[in-house]
Design an enzyme around this catalytic site. Structure first.
Site, PDB file in Angstrom:
ATOM      1  N   CYS A  49     -13.789   0.732  24.230  1.00 43.44           N
ATOM      2  CA  CYS A  49     -13.454   2.142  24.461  1.00 43.44           C
ATOM      3  C   CYS A  49     -14.630   3.032  24.037  1.00 43.44           C
ATOM      4  O   CYS A  49     -15.569   2.585  23.378  1.00 43.44           O
ATOM      5  CB  CYS A  49     -12.172   2.525  23.721  1.00 43.44           C
ATOM      6  N   CYS A  90       0.841  -1.205   0.000  1.00 41.43           N
ATOM      7  CA  CYS A  90       0.000   0.000   0.000  1.00 41.43           C
ATOM      8  C   CYS A  90       0.875   1.253   0.000  1.00 41.43           C
ATOM      9  O   CYS A  90       2.039   1.214   0.388  1.00 41.43           O
ATOM     10  CB  CYS A  90      -0.897  -0.052   1.239  1.00 41.43           C
ATOM     11  N   HIS A  91       0.281   2.378  -0.386  1.00 43.86           N
ATOM     12  CA  HIS A  91       1.025   3.643  -0.408  1.00 43.86           C
ATOM     13  C   HIS A  91       1.609   4.022   0.942  1.00 43.86           C
ATOM     14  O   HIS A  91       2.649   4.658   1.008  1.00 43.86           O
ATOM     15  CB  HIS A  91       0.123   4.770  -0.896  1.00 43.86           C
ATOM     16  N   THR A  92       0.920   3.652   2.010  1.00 44.58           N
ATOM     17  CA  THR A  92       1.409   4.040   3.336  1.00 44.58           C
ATOM     18  C   THR A  92       2.749   3.372   3.641  1.00 44.58           C
ATOM     19  O   THR A  92       3.599   3.956   4.304  1.00 44.58           O
ATOM     20  CB  THR A  92       0.355   3.684   4.402  1.00 44.58           C
ATOM     21  N   HIS A 116       0.997  -3.806   6.153  1.00 44.56           N
ATOM     22  CA  HIS A 116      -0.210  -3.756   6.991  1.00 44.56           C
ATOM     23  C   HIS A 116      -1.434  -4.292   6.268  1.00 44.56           C
ATOM     24  O   HIS A 116      -2.519  -4.271   6.830  1.00 44.56           O
ATOM     25  CB  HIS A 116      -0.466  -2.319   7.461  1.00 44.56           C
ATOM     26  N   GLU A 117      -1.261  -4.788   5.022  1.00 43.45           N
ATOM     27  CA  GLU A 117      -2.444  -5.270   4.286  1.00 43.45           C
ATOM     28  C   GLU A 117      -2.391  -6.800   4.232  1.00 43.45           C
ATOM     29  O   GLU A 117      -2.391  -7.400   3.167  1.00 43.45           O
ATOM     30  CB  GLU A 117      -2.455  -4.640   2.879  1.00 43.45           C
ATOM     31  N   ARG A 175      -3.784   2.806  20.695  1.00 42.18           N
ATOM     32  CA  ARG A 175      -3.322   3.804  19.740  1.00 42.18           C
ATOM     33  C   ARG A 175      -1.902   4.317  20.008  1.00 42.18           C
ATOM     34  O   ARG A 175      -1.069   4.362  19.110  1.00 42.18           O
ATOM     35  CB  ARG A 175      -4.299   4.979  19.807  1.00 42.18           C
ATOM     36  N   CYS A 199     -15.235   2.883  20.351  1.00 40.72           N
ATOM     37  CA  CYS A 199     -15.819   1.623  19.883  1.00 40.72           C
ATOM     38  C   CYS A 199     -17.293   1.521  20.266  1.00 40.72           C
ATOM     39  O   CYS A 199     -18.094   0.933  19.542  1.00 40.72           O
ATOM     40  CB  CYS A 199     -15.045   0.429  20.442  1.00 40.72           C
ATOM     41  N   CYS A 245     -10.705   3.400  17.212  1.00 42.49           N
ATOM     42  CA  CYS A 245     -10.519   2.759  18.515  1.00 42.49           C
ATOM     43  C   CYS A 245      -9.337   3.399  19.238  1.00 42.49           C
ATOM     44  O   CYS A 245      -8.294   3.665  18.646  1.00 42.49           O
ATOM     45  CB  CYS A 245     -10.265   1.266  18.318  1.00 42.49           C
ATOM     46  N   ARG A 264      -2.593  -3.036  -7.490  1.00 44.03           N
ATOM     47  CA  ARG A 264      -1.994  -3.613  -6.290  1.00 44.03           C
ATOM     48  C   ARG A 264      -1.040  -4.752  -6.638  1.00 44.03           C
ATOM     49  O   ARG A 264      -1.353  -5.593  -7.489  1.00 44.03           O
ATOM     50  CB  ARG A 264      -3.080  -4.232  -5.398  1.00 44.03           C
ATOM     51  N   CYS A 273      -6.799  -3.030   4.048  1.00 41.23           N
ATOM     52  CA  CYS A 273      -6.613  -1.580   3.947  1.00 41.23           C
ATOM     53  C   CYS A 273      -7.351  -1.007   2.743  1.00 41.23           C
ATOM     54  O   CYS A 273      -8.473  -0.567   2.859  1.00 41.23           O
ATOM     55  CB  CYS A 273      -5.133  -1.191   3.924  1.00 41.23           C
ATOM     56  N   CYS A 294     -11.542  -2.607  19.815  1.00 44.08           N
ATOM     57  CA  CYS A 294     -11.518  -3.282  21.129  1.00 44.08           C
ATOM     58  C   CYS A 294     -12.919  -3.601  21.611  1.00 44.08           C
ATOM     59  O   CYS A 294     -13.111  -4.427  22.480  1.00 44.08           O
ATOM     60  CB  CYS A 294     -10.773  -2.428  22.156  1.00 44.08           C
TER      61      CYS A 294
HETATM   62  N1  LIG Z   1      -8.011   7.257   4.660  1.00 45.65           N
HETATM   63  C1  LIG Z   1      -7.374   6.086   4.774  1.00 45.65           C
HETATM   64  O1  LIG Z   1      -7.557   5.342   5.746  1.00 45.65           O
HETATM   65  C2  LIG Z   1      -6.467   5.652   3.671  1.00 45.65           C
HETATM   66  C3  LIG Z   1      -6.107   4.300   3.514  1.00 45.65           C
HETATM   67  C4  LIG Z   1      -5.314   3.943   2.401  1.00 45.65           C
HETATM   68  C5  LIG Z   1      -4.881   4.915   1.534  1.00 45.65           C
HETATM   69  N2  LIG Z   1      -5.221   6.220   1.745  1.00 45.65           N
HETATM   70  C6  LIG Z   1      -4.825   7.317   0.830  1.00 45.65           C
HETATM   71  O2  LIG Z   1      -5.750   7.376  -0.228  1.00 45.65           O
HETATM   72  C7  LIG Z   1      -5.128   7.971  -1.359  1.00 45.65           C
HETATM   73  C8  LIG Z   1      -5.362   7.105  -2.579  1.00 45.65           C
HETATM   74  O3  LIG Z   1      -4.719   5.847  -2.410  1.00 45.65           O
HETATM   75  P1  LIG Z   1      -4.571   4.872  -3.672  1.00 45.65           P
HETATM   76  O4  LIG Z   1      -3.869   3.658  -3.181  1.00 45.65           O
HETATM   77  O5  LIG Z   1      -5.883   4.705  -4.334  1.00 45.65           O
HETATM   78  O6  LIG Z   1      -3.582   5.762  -4.564  1.00 45.65           O
HETATM   79  P2  LIG Z   1      -3.223   5.732  -6.129  1.00 45.65           P
HETATM   80  O7  LIG Z   1      -2.010   6.582  -6.292  1.00 45.65           O
HETATM   81  O8  LIG Z   1      -3.203   4.340  -6.634  1.00 45.65           O
HETATM   82  O9  LIG Z   1      -4.456   6.451  -6.804  1.00 45.65           O
HETATM   83  C9  LIG Z   1      -4.569   7.835  -6.905  1.00 45.65           C
HETATM   84  C10 LIG Z   1      -5.237   8.120  -8.238  1.00 45.65           C
HETATM   85  O10 LIG Z   1      -5.474   9.524  -8.325  1.00 45.65           O
HETATM   86  C11 LIG Z   1      -5.351   9.872  -9.690  1.00 45.65           C
HETATM   87  N3  LIG Z   1      -5.187  11.325  -9.835  1.00 45.65           N
HETATM   88  C12 LIG Z   1      -4.062  12.059  -9.769  1.00 45.65           C
HETATM   89  N4  LIG Z   1      -4.325  13.358  -9.982  1.00 45.65           N
HETATM   90  C13 LIG Z   1      -5.667  13.448 -10.163  1.00 45.65           C
HETATM   91  C14 LIG Z   1      -6.552  14.526 -10.430  1.00 45.65           C
HETATM   92  N5  LIG Z   1      -6.104  15.779 -10.536  1.00 45.65           N
HETATM   93  N6  LIG Z   1      -7.879  14.263 -10.547  1.00 45.65           N
HETATM   94  C15 LIG Z   1      -8.331  12.981 -10.432  1.00 45.65           C
HETATM   95  N7  LIG Z   1      -7.530  11.919 -10.198  1.00 45.65           N
HETATM   96  C16 LIG Z   1      -6.209  12.151 -10.070  1.00 45.65           C
HETATM   97  C17 LIG Z   1      -4.171   9.064 -10.171  1.00 45.65           C
HETATM   98  O11 LIG Z   1      -4.166   8.936 -11.582  1.00 45.65           O
HETATM   99  C18 LIG Z   1      -4.394   7.737  -9.455  1.00 45.65           C
HETATM  100  O12 LIG Z   1      -5.120   6.822 -10.249  1.00 45.65           O
HETATM  101  C19 LIG Z   1      -3.646   8.140  -0.983  1.00 45.65           C
HETATM  102  O13 LIG Z   1      -3.452   9.459  -0.537  1.00 45.65           O
HETATM  103  C20 LIG Z   1      -3.486   7.164   0.167  1.00 45.65           C
HETATM  104  O14 LIG Z   1      -2.428   7.540   1.021  1.00 45.65           O
HETATM  105  C21 LIG Z   1      -6.015   6.602   2.766  1.00 45.65           C
HETATM  106 ZN   LIG Z   2      -2.758   0.951   3.549  1.00 37.46          ZN
HETATM  107 ZN   LIG Z   3     -11.838   0.579  21.054  1.00 34.99          ZN
END
Ligand SMILES: NC(=O)c1ccc[n+]([C@@H]2O[C@H](COP(=O)([O-])OP(=O)(O)OC[C@H]3O[C@@H](n4cnc5c(N)ncnc54)[C@H](O)[C@@H]3O)[C@@H](O)[C@H]2O)c1
Ligand SMILES: [Zn+2]
Ligand SMILES: [Zn+2]
Length: 369
Positions: free
Chosen positions: A95, A40-42, A62-63, A110, A98, A106, A362, A169, A92
Protein backbone atom coordinates in the site's frame (compact mmCIF):
# COMPACT_ATOMS: atom_id res chain seq x y z
CA UNK A 1 -11.30 -26.96 15.69
CA UNK A 2 -12.20 -26.30 19.32
CA UNK A 3 -10.05 -23.72 21.16
CA UNK A 4 -10.13 -22.22 24.59
CA UNK A 5 -10.27 -18.43 24.53
CA UNK A 6 -11.03 -15.47 26.81
CA UNK A 7 -14.18 -13.81 25.54
CA UNK A 8 -15.31 -10.27 26.29
CA UNK A 9 -19.07 -10.93 26.41
CA UNK A 10 -20.13 -7.61 27.91
CA UNK A 11 -18.20 -4.42 28.61
CA UNK A 12 -17.09 -3.86 32.21
CA UNK A 13 -17.56 -7.48 33.20
CA UNK A 14 -14.91 -10.19 33.62
CA UNK A 15 -13.72 -12.07 30.54
CA UNK A 16 -15.15 -15.58 30.25
CA UNK A 17 -12.70 -18.34 29.34
CA UNK A 18 -14.61 -20.88 27.25
CA UNK A 19 -14.40 -23.22 24.30
CA UNK A 20 -15.04 -21.69 20.87
CA UNK A 21 -14.96 -22.95 17.30
CA UNK A 22 -12.08 -21.76 15.16
CA UNK A 23 -12.34 -22.35 11.41
CA UNK A 24 -9.39 -23.25 9.18
CA UNK A 25 -7.32 -20.40 7.73
CA UNK A 26 -8.55 -19.14 4.36
CA UNK A 27 -6.54 -17.54 1.56
CA UNK A 28 -3.85 -15.23 2.92
CA UNK A 29 -4.30 -16.40 6.52
CA UNK A 30 -2.37 -18.60 8.94
CA UNK A 31 -3.31 -20.68 11.96
CA UNK A 32 -1.01 -19.90 14.88
CA UNK A 33 -0.62 -21.99 18.03
CA UNK A 34 -0.11 -19.29 20.62
CA UNK A 35 2.58 -19.92 23.22
CA UNK A 36 2.43 -16.68 25.19
CA UNK A 37 0.63 -13.36 25.26
CA UNK A 38 1.23 -10.16 27.20
CA UNK A 39 -1.71 -8.30 28.73
CA UNK A 40 -1.71 -4.67 27.55
CA UNK A 41 -3.65 -1.55 28.54
CA UNK A 42 -5.52 -1.57 25.25
CA UNK A 43 -7.10 -4.92 26.17
CA UNK A 44 -8.26 -3.49 29.48
CA UNK A 45 -9.39 -0.24 27.83
CA UNK A 46 -11.61 -2.16 25.44
CA UNK A 47 -12.88 -4.52 28.15
CA UNK A 48 -13.87 -1.56 30.32
CA UNK A 49 -16.09 -0.15 27.56
CA UNK A 50 -14.17 3.15 27.50
CA UNK A 51 -13.06 2.71 23.91
CA UNK A 52 -15.75 4.28 21.73
CA UNK A 53 -14.83 1.96 18.85
CA UNK A 54 -14.91 -1.20 21.00
CA UNK A 55 -17.32 -4.07 20.32
CA UNK A 56 -18.43 -7.30 22.01
CA UNK A 57 -18.47 -10.26 21.97
CA UNK A 58 -14.84 -10.60 20.96
CA UNK A 59 -11.71 -12.49 21.96
CA UNK A 60 -9.26 -9.89 23.33
CA UNK A 61 -5.46 -10.05 23.23
CA UNK A 62 -2.92 -8.65 20.79
CA UNK A 63 0.54 -9.14 22.35
CA UNK A 64 0.94 -12.72 21.16
CA UNK A 65 3.70 -15.03 20.00
CA UNK A 66 3.51 -18.59 18.79
CA UNK A 67 4.18 -21.13 16.08
CA UNK A 68 2.49 -21.37 12.67
CA UNK A 69 0.58 -24.65 12.44
CA UNK A 70 -1.12 -24.34 9.04
CA UNK A 71 -1.58 -21.81 6.25
CA UNK A 72 -4.36 -21.01 3.80
CA UNK A 73 -4.15 -20.77 0.02
CA UNK A 74 -1.48 -18.58 -1.49
CA UNK A 75 0.35 -17.89 1.77
CA UNK A 76 4.05 -17.34 1.11
CA UNK A 77 5.20 -15.11 3.94
CA UNK A 78 5.05 -17.81 6.63
CA UNK A 79 5.06 -21.62 6.73
CA UNK A 80 4.20 -24.25 9.34
CA UNK A 81 6.84 -24.35 12.06
CA UNK A 82 7.76 -20.65 11.79
CA UNK A 83 7.98 -18.73 15.04
CA UNK A 84 5.89 -15.58 14.80
CA UNK A 85 4.90 -12.44 16.70
CA UNK A 86 1.41 -11.09 16.00
CA UNK A 87 1.05 -7.61 14.53
CA UNK A 88 -2.00 -5.51 15.34
CA UNK A 89 -0.24 -3.06 13.04
CA UNK A 90 0.28 -5.15 9.89
CA UNK A 91 2.62 -4.55 6.97
CA UNK A 92 1.38 -5.50 3.48
CA UNK A 93 4.48 -4.04 1.76
CA UNK A 94 2.27 -2.86 -1.12
CA UNK A 95 0.00 0.00 0.00
CA UNK A 96 1.00 3.65 -0.38
CA UNK A 97 1.91 3.83 3.32
CA UNK A 98 3.94 0.62 3.30
CA UNK A 99 5.86 1.91 0.27
CA UNK A 100 6.74 5.13 2.12
CA UNK A 101 9.50 5.13 4.73
CA UNK A 102 7.58 7.89 6.53
CA UNK A 103 4.88 5.80 8.21
CA UNK A 104 4.07 2.32 9.48
CA UNK A 105 0.29 2.76 9.20
CA UNK A 106 -0.50 0.05 6.64
CA UNK A 107 -3.84 0.62 4.92
CA UNK A 108 -4.43 -2.86 3.49
CA UNK A 109 -6.86 -4.35 6.02
CA UNK A 110 -7.53 -1.43 8.30
CA UNK A 111 -11.28 -1.09 7.84
CA UNK A 112 -12.16 -4.75 8.30
CA UNK A 113 -9.74 -5.06 11.21
CA UNK A 114 -11.28 -2.09 13.02
CA UNK A 115 -14.71 -3.69 12.69
CA UNK A 116 -13.51 -7.05 14.02
CA UNK A 117 -13.31 -9.00 10.78
CA UNK A 118 -10.56 -10.73 8.87
CA UNK A 119 -9.77 -9.14 5.49
CA UNK A 120 -12.55 -11.02 3.65
CA UNK A 121 -15.16 -9.52 5.96
CA UNK A 122 -15.92 -12.67 7.97
CA UNK A 123 -14.73 -14.21 11.24
CA UNK A 124 -13.10 -17.59 11.90
CA UNK A 125 -14.28 -17.55 15.52
CA UNK A 126 -17.76 -18.65 16.52
CA UNK A 127 -19.79 -20.00 19.43
CA UNK A 128 -22.70 -22.34 18.71
CA UNK A 129 -22.79 -21.05 15.14
CA UNK A 130 -22.83 -17.35 16.10
CA UNK A 131 -19.81 -15.41 14.83
CA UNK A 132 -17.46 -13.92 17.42
CA UNK A 133 -15.44 -10.97 16.20
CA UNK A 134 -11.65 -10.76 16.18
CA UNK A 135 -9.89 -8.02 18.17
CA UNK A 136 -7.14 -5.87 16.60
CA UNK A 137 -6.84 -8.53 13.91
CA UNK A 138 -5.19 -10.83 16.43
CA UNK A 139 -7.39 -12.17 19.32
CA UNK A 140 -4.48 -13.79 21.13
CA UNK A 141 -6.06 -14.52 24.53
CA UNK A 142 -6.57 -18.01 23.13
CA UNK A 143 -4.80 -21.28 22.46
CA UNK A 144 -4.91 -20.71 18.70
CA UNK A 145 -5.66 -17.80 16.38
CA UNK A 146 -6.24 -17.36 12.67
CA UNK A 147 -4.40 -14.24 11.56
CA UNK A 148 -3.73 -12.57 8.17
CA UNK A 149 -0.22 -13.45 6.98
CA UNK A 150 0.62 -9.72 6.69
CA UNK A 151 -0.04 -9.47 10.44
CA UNK A 152 2.69 -11.93 11.41
CA UNK A 153 6.38 -11.13 11.93
CA UNK A 154 8.58 -14.17 11.49
CA UNK A 155 11.18 -14.09 14.25
CA UNK A 156 14.26 -16.15 15.09
CA UNK A 157 13.38 -19.57 16.52
CA UNK A 158 16.14 -18.90 19.07
CA UNK A 159 14.00 -16.28 20.80
CA UNK A 160 11.90 -17.64 23.67
CA UNK A 161 8.31 -16.89 22.69
CA UNK A 162 7.34 -15.91 26.23
CA UNK A 163 9.74 -12.96 25.85
CA UNK A 164 9.21 -12.33 22.13
CA UNK A 165 5.51 -11.63 22.73
CA UNK A 166 6.38 -8.29 24.32
CA UNK A 167 7.63 -7.15 20.92
CA UNK A 168 4.06 -7.52 19.62
CA UNK A 169 3.05 -4.27 21.31
CA UNK A 170 4.40 -2.54 24.41
CA UNK A 171 8.13 -3.02 24.05
CA UNK A 172 8.29 -2.31 20.32
CA UNK A 173 6.06 0.75 20.83
CA UNK A 174 8.57 2.20 23.27
CA UNK A 175 11.75 1.14 21.49
CA UNK A 176 10.39 2.27 18.13
CA UNK A 177 9.26 5.69 19.40
CA UNK A 178 12.92 6.45 20.15
CA UNK A 179 14.54 4.53 17.29
CA UNK A 180 12.15 5.14 14.38
CA UNK A 181 9.61 7.91 15.13
CA UNK A 182 12.05 10.29 16.83
CA UNK A 183 15.23 8.68 15.45
CA UNK A 184 17.21 9.98 18.43
CA UNK A 185 20.71 11.12 17.45
CA UNK A 186 23.82 9.98 19.33
CA UNK A 187 24.92 12.34 22.10
CA UNK A 188 21.40 13.75 22.64
CA UNK A 189 19.60 14.60 25.83
CA UNK A 190 16.24 12.81 26.15
CA UNK A 191 13.43 13.15 28.70
CA UNK A 192 10.92 10.32 29.06
CA UNK A 193 7.66 10.91 30.97
CA UNK A 194 6.22 7.66 32.25
CA UNK A 195 8.04 4.42 33.06
CA UNK A 196 5.50 1.74 32.30
CA UNK A 197 6.11 -0.83 29.57
CA UNK A 198 6.10 1.85 26.88
CA UNK A 199 8.23 4.44 28.70
CA UNK A 200 10.80 1.82 29.74
CA UNK A 201 11.00 0.72 26.11
CA UNK A 202 11.59 4.35 25.13
CA UNK A 203 14.44 4.58 27.66
CA UNK A 204 16.02 1.44 26.17
CA UNK A 205 15.55 2.82 22.64
CA UNK A 206 17.23 6.13 23.57
CA UNK A 207 20.17 4.17 25.01
CA UNK A 208 20.47 2.03 21.85
CA UNK A 209 20.50 5.23 19.77
CA UNK A 210 23.48 6.49 21.78
CA UNK A 211 21.77 9.22 23.80
CA UNK A 212 24.15 10.78 26.30
CA UNK A 213 21.64 11.75 28.94
CA UNK A 214 18.31 10.01 29.52
CA UNK A 215 16.02 11.60 32.08
CA UNK A 216 13.04 9.54 33.22
CA UNK A 217 10.11 10.89 35.24
CA UNK A 218 7.50 8.72 36.96
CA UNK A 219 5.37 8.60 40.11
CA UNK A 220 6.74 5.23 41.17
CA UNK A 221 10.19 4.75 42.73
CA UNK A 222 10.13 1.07 41.72
CA UNK A 223 9.53 1.92 38.10
CA UNK A 224 12.26 4.56 38.15
CA UNK A 225 14.60 1.84 39.39
CA UNK A 226 13.64 -0.26 36.37
CA UNK A 227 14.27 2.79 34.17
CA UNK A 228 17.79 3.01 35.59
CA UNK A 229 18.28 -0.62 34.62
CA UNK A 230 17.27 0.21 31.04
CA UNK A 231 19.78 3.04 30.80
CA UNK A 232 18.19 6.14 32.35
CA UNK A 233 20.91 8.43 33.70
CA UNK A 234 18.62 10.69 35.75
CA UNK A 235 15.45 9.41 37.47
CA UNK A 236 13.10 11.98 38.92
CA UNK A 237 9.81 11.69 40.78
CA UNK A 238 6.81 13.21 39.00
CA UNK A 239 6.24 16.03 41.50
CA UNK A 240 4.88 18.68 39.17
CA UNK A 241 8.29 20.32 38.70
CA UNK A 242 9.68 18.07 35.97
CA UNK A 243 9.62 20.74 33.26
CA UNK A 244 11.55 23.26 35.38
CA UNK A 245 14.06 20.59 36.25
CA UNK A 246 14.61 19.56 32.63
CA UNK A 247 15.11 23.21 31.68
CA UNK A 248 17.53 23.74 34.58
CA UNK A 249 19.50 20.65 33.64
CA UNK A 250 19.88 21.80 30.02
CA UNK A 251 21.06 25.40 30.45
CA UNK A 252 17.47 26.68 30.18
CA UNK A 253 16.92 25.19 26.72
CA UNK A 254 15.11 21.86 27.19
CA UNK A 255 15.80 18.33 25.99
CA UNK A 256 16.56 17.45 22.36
CA UNK A 257 13.91 14.72 22.49
CA UNK A 258 11.03 14.28 24.89
CA UNK A 259 8.57 11.41 25.08
CA UNK A 260 5.18 11.06 26.72
CA UNK A 261 4.20 7.51 27.75
CA UNK A 262 1.38 7.99 30.26
CA UNK A 263 -1.81 8.63 28.27
CA UNK A 264 -2.37 11.85 30.26
CA UNK A 265 -2.86 15.04 28.26
CA UNK A 266 -1.38 17.10 31.11
CA UNK A 267 1.83 15.09 30.78
CA UNK A 268 1.80 15.45 26.98
CA UNK A 269 1.86 19.18 27.58
CA UNK A 270 4.73 18.85 30.06
CA UNK A 271 6.67 16.81 27.52
CA UNK A 272 6.21 19.51 24.88
CA UNK A 273 7.23 22.25 27.33
CA UNK A 274 10.37 20.31 28.25
CA UNK A 275 11.45 20.02 24.60
CA UNK A 276 14.30 22.22 23.44
CA UNK A 277 13.75 25.56 21.78
CA UNK A 278 14.97 25.42 18.17
CA UNK A 279 14.68 21.72 17.46
CA UNK A 280 13.17 19.81 20.39
CA UNK A 281 10.93 16.97 19.26
CA UNK A 282 8.13 15.78 21.55
CA UNK A 283 6.83 12.29 20.72
CA UNK A 284 3.43 11.36 22.11
CA UNK A 285 2.93 7.62 22.70
CA UNK A 286 0.06 7.59 25.18
CA UNK A 287 -3.57 7.06 24.22
CA UNK A 288 -5.64 9.86 25.78
CA UNK A 289 -9.17 9.41 27.10
CA UNK A 290 -12.14 9.90 24.82
CA UNK A 291 -12.75 13.55 23.96
CA UNK A 292 -9.61 14.86 25.68
CA UNK A 293 -7.54 17.45 23.89
CA UNK A 294 -3.93 18.58 24.07
CA UNK A 295 -3.53 22.20 25.06
CA UNK A 296 -0.54 23.74 23.26
CA UNK A 297 0.78 27.30 23.52
CA UNK A 298 1.57 28.11 19.84
CA UNK A 299 4.66 30.12 20.81
CA UNK A 300 6.29 26.85 21.81
CA UNK A 301 5.94 25.66 18.22
CA UNK A 302 7.02 28.90 16.54
CA UNK A 303 10.18 28.80 18.55
CA UNK A 304 11.11 25.50 16.99
CA UNK A 305 9.60 22.73 19.06
CA UNK A 306 7.75 19.99 17.25
CA UNK A 307 5.21 17.47 18.45
CA UNK A 308 4.37 14.18 16.80
CA UNK A 309 2.51 11.00 17.64
CA UNK A 310 3.73 7.46 17.36
CA UNK A 311 1.65 4.36 16.77
CA UNK A 312 3.41 1.07 17.47
CA UNK A 313 6.62 3.10 17.66
CA UNK A 314 6.57 3.70 13.91
CA UNK A 315 7.72 0.07 13.60
CA UNK A 316 7.11 -1.59 10.24
CA UNK A 317 6.23 -4.89 11.84
CA UNK A 318 7.33 -7.60 9.44
CA UNK A 319 10.65 -5.90 8.67
CA UNK A 320 11.56 -4.41 12.01
CA UNK A 321 10.10 -6.63 14.76
CA UNK A 322 12.50 -9.43 13.73
CA UNK A 323 15.38 -6.90 13.90
CA UNK A 324 14.38 -5.79 17.39
CA UNK A 325 14.17 -9.43 18.48
CA UNK A 326 17.72 -9.91 17.10
CA UNK A 327 18.91 -7.02 19.26
CA UNK A 328 17.37 -8.81 22.25
CA UNK A 329 19.12 -12.07 21.28
CA UNK A 330 22.43 -10.20 21.05
CA UNK A 331 21.96 -9.09 24.65
CA UNK A 332 21.28 -5.44 23.80
CA UNK A 333 17.76 -5.33 25.24
CA UNK A 334 17.08 -6.66 28.73
CA UNK A 335 13.55 -8.07 28.46
CA UNK A 336 13.20 -10.09 31.67
CA UNK A 337 12.71 -7.15 34.06
CA UNK A 338 9.48 -6.26 32.24
CA UNK A 339 7.86 -9.59 33.08
CA UNK A 340 6.34 -9.37 36.54
CA UNK A 341 3.76 -12.15 36.53
CA UNK A 342 3.09 -15.35 34.60
CA UNK A 343 -0.23 -17.14 34.64
CA UNK A 344 -2.47 -19.47 32.65
CA UNK A 345 -5.27 -18.19 30.40
CA UNK A 346 -7.85 -18.92 33.10
CA UNK A 347 -6.36 -16.15 35.23
CA UNK A 348 -6.63 -13.42 32.63
CA UNK A 349 -8.95 -11.39 34.86
CA UNK A 350 -6.29 -11.44 37.57
CA UNK A 351 -3.87 -9.96 35.04
CA UNK A 352 -6.34 -7.10 34.54
CA UNK A 353 -6.59 -6.57 38.31
CA UNK A 354 -2.80 -6.45 38.65
CA UNK A 355 -2.64 -3.92 35.83
CA UNK A 356 -5.29 -1.72 37.42
CA UNK A 357 -3.33 -1.84 40.68
CA UNK A 358 -0.11 -0.93 38.76
CA UNK A 359 1.33 -4.13 40.20
CA UNK A 360 4.27 -4.98 37.95
CA UNK A 361 4.94 -4.02 34.36
CA UNK A 362 3.59 -6.96 32.38
CA UNK A 363 1.66 -10.14 33.06
CA UNK A 364 2.28 -12.91 30.56
CA UNK A 365 -0.38 -15.51 29.82
CA UNK A 366 1.21 -18.91 29.21
CA UNK A 367 -0.98 -20.46 26.55
CA UNK A 368 0.82 -23.64 25.46
CA UNK A 369 4.20 -25.30 25.97
N1 LIG B 1 1.06 4.46 20.66
C1 LIG B 1 0.86 3.14 20.72
O1 LIG B 1 0.89 2.43 19.71
C2 LIG B 1 0.63 2.51 22.06
C3 LIG B 1 0.83 1.13 22.26
C4 LIG B 1 0.68 0.62 23.56
C5 LIG B 1 0.31 1.45 24.59
N2 LIG B 1 0.09 2.78 24.35
C6 LIG B 1 -0.27 3.75 25.41
O2 LIG B 1 0.91 4.18 26.04
C7 LIG B 1 0.60 4.62 27.35
C8 LIG B 1 1.55 3.97 28.34
O3 LIG B 1 1.35 2.56 28.35
P1 LIG B 1 2.02 1.69 29.51
O4 LIG B 1 1.63 0.28 29.25
O5 LIG B 1 3.46 2.01 29.61
O6 LIG B 1 1.20 2.26 30.76
P2 LIG B 1 1.49 2.23 32.34
O7 LIG B 1 0.22 2.64 33.01
O8 LIG B 1 2.13 0.95 32.73
O9 LIG B 1 2.58 3.36 32.54
C9 LIG B 1 2.25 4.71 32.68
C10 LIG B 1 3.24 5.29 33.67
O10 LIG B 1 3.01 6.70 33.75
C11 LIG B 1 3.30 7.09 35.08
N3 LIG B 1 2.74 8.41 35.36
C12 LIG B 1 1.50 8.73 35.78
N4 LIG B 1 1.37 10.05 35.95
C13 LIG B 1 2.57 10.59 35.62
C14 LIG B 1 3.08 11.92 35.59
N5 LIG B 1 2.32 12.96 35.94
N6 LIG B 1 4.36 12.11 35.18
C15 LIG B 1 5.13 11.05 34.83
N7 LIG B 1 4.70 9.77 34.85
C16 LIG B 1 3.44 9.54 35.25
C17 LIG B 1 2.73 5.97 35.92
O11 LIG B 1 3.30 5.95 37.22
C18 LIG B 1 3.10 4.74 35.09
O12 LIG B 1 4.33 4.18 35.50
C19 LIG B 1 -0.88 4.26 27.58
O13 LIG B 1 -1.65 5.41 27.32
C20 LIG B 1 -1.13 3.21 26.52
O14 LIG B 1 -2.49 3.15 26.15
C21 LIG B 1 0.27 3.32 23.13
ZN1 LIG C 1 -0.97 -3.13 23.29
ZN1 LIG D 1 0.40 -1.76 3.66
Amino acid sequence: MKVRAAVLEDFASPLVVQELDLDDPRAGEALVRLVACGVCHTDLYTASGSDPSGYAPTVLGHEGAGVVEAVGDGVRAVAPGDHVVTLFSPQCRECVHCLSPRTNLCLAIREQQNRGYLPDGTTRLSLAGEPIRHFMGTSTFAEYAVVPEIALAKVSPEAPLDRACLFACGLSTGLGAAMFTAAVQPGSTCAVFGAGMVGLGVVAGCRLQGAERIICVDLSEDRLELARGQGATDCWPADGHAVERVLEATGGFGADYTFEATGLVSVMREALEAARMGWGLCTVCGVAGKGETLDVVPRLLITGRRVCGSSFGGVKGRDQVPELVELYLRGEIDVDPFISHRMPLDQVNRAFELMEAQNGIRSILELSA
